[in-house]
Design an enzyme around this catalytic site. Structure first.
Site, PDB file in Angstrom:
ATOM      1  N   HIS A  46       0.850  -1.190   0.000  1.00 20.41           N
ATOM      2  CA  HIS A  46       0.000   0.000   0.000  1.00 20.41           C
ATOM      3  C   HIS A  46       0.888   1.243   0.000  1.00 20.41           C
ATOM      4  O   HIS A  46       2.032   1.213   0.473  1.00 20.41           O
ATOM      5  CB  HIS A  46      -0.887   0.028   1.242  1.00 20.41           C
ATOM      6  CG  HIS A  46      -1.993  -0.971   1.220  1.00 20.41           C
ATOM      7  ND1 HIS A  46      -3.137  -0.809   1.960  1.00 20.41           N
ATOM      8  CD2 HIS A  46      -2.145  -2.148   0.556  1.00 20.41           C
ATOM      9  CE1 HIS A  46      -3.944  -1.832   1.759  1.00 20.41           C
ATOM     10  NE2 HIS A  46      -3.357  -2.672   0.917  1.00 20.41           N
ATOM     11  N   GLU A  48       0.894   3.907   1.824  1.00 19.50           N
ATOM     12  CA  GLU A  48       1.345   4.344   3.142  1.00 19.50           C
ATOM     13  C   GLU A  48       2.546   3.535   3.621  1.00 19.50           C
ATOM     14  O   GLU A  48       3.513   4.098   4.149  1.00 19.50           O
ATOM     15  CB  GLU A  48       0.222   4.199   4.187  1.00 19.50           C
ATOM     16  CG  GLU A  48      -1.020   4.999   3.878  1.00 19.50           C
ATOM     17  CD  GLU A  48      -2.102   4.206   3.153  1.00 19.50           C
ATOM     18  OE1 GLU A  48      -3.278   4.423   3.473  1.00 19.50           O
ATOM     19  OE2 GLU A  48      -1.768   3.387   2.271  1.00 19.50           O
ATOM     20  N   CYS A  76      -6.341   2.028   5.781  1.00 15.15           N
ATOM     21  CA  CYS A  76      -6.956   0.799   6.265  1.00 15.15           C
ATOM     22  C   CYS A  76      -6.341   0.450   7.627  1.00 15.15           C
ATOM     23  O   CYS A  76      -5.426   1.126   8.098  1.00 15.15           O
ATOM     24  CB  CYS A  76      -6.727  -0.336   5.271  1.00 15.15           C
ATOM     25  SG  CYS A  76      -5.000  -0.875   5.131  1.00 15.15           S
ATOM     26  N   CYS A  79      -2.521  -0.090   7.506  1.00 14.16           N
ATOM     27  CA  CYS A  79      -1.719   1.116   7.323  1.00 14.16           C
ATOM     28  C   CYS A  79      -1.741   2.024   8.545  1.00 14.16           C
ATOM     29  O   CYS A  79      -0.721   2.603   8.898  1.00 14.16           O
ATOM     30  CB  CYS A  79      -2.164   1.846   6.062  1.00 14.16           C
ATOM     31  SG  CYS A  79      -1.762   0.911   4.561  1.00 14.16           S
TER      32      CYS A  79
END
Length: 145
Positions: A46, A48, A76, A79
């Protein structure tokens, strides 16, 4: 947030869900990330996570306690957990994620006081622009034969 939006656009051009993230320390970008989950076929790629990893490498520390994270989509749970582990104090995000957001939409992990670290999460920054990137991306995917 504008720098994160540029990264999200790069992700979109690569066929990834358009999410971009930056880590800022003392007013300077120290980490950048964009989604690479499809390209690398790794669930944790992801934006992040990639931005946090880059910041840790640049600052030579896993502690990012003087840093802020800016991301185009509400983090999410994975993260936001990474933000807690990196000791990031402020998270700023654009679009809300009604399906997986962990900063107020589905969960609100940022307000759990029992954790060993506290952070604040502020959403809605340039939310229309951030949300449009996502809605356009998924609309184009649905229209492709």
């Amino acid at each position: 947030m504008k720098a994160a939006i540029l990264l999200a656009k790069q992700a979109k051009n690569e066929g990834e869900v358009p999410v971009g993230a930056i880590v800022v320390c003392d007013g300077k970008i120290v980490g950048r990330g964009r989604n690479k989950r499809n390209k690398q076929q790794i669930a944790t790629r992801h934006a992040e996570i990639i931005a946090i990893e880059a910041a840790c490498k640049k600052l030579k520390s896993w502690r990012l306690d003087n840093c802020q994270l800016y991301v185009t989509l509400e983090p999410c749970s994975m993260c936001i957990g990474a933000c807690f582990n990196a000791r990031i104090k402020q998270v700023y995000f654009g679009a809300f994620d009604d399906r997986g957001g962990a900063c107020g939409s589905v969960l609100n992990v940022s307000e759990v006081n029992q954790l060993n670290h506290n952070l604040t999460a502020t959403g809605g920054i340039l939310k229309e622009e951030c949300a449009k990137l996502l809605t356009d991306f998924f609309k184009e995917r649905r229209e492709k034969p």
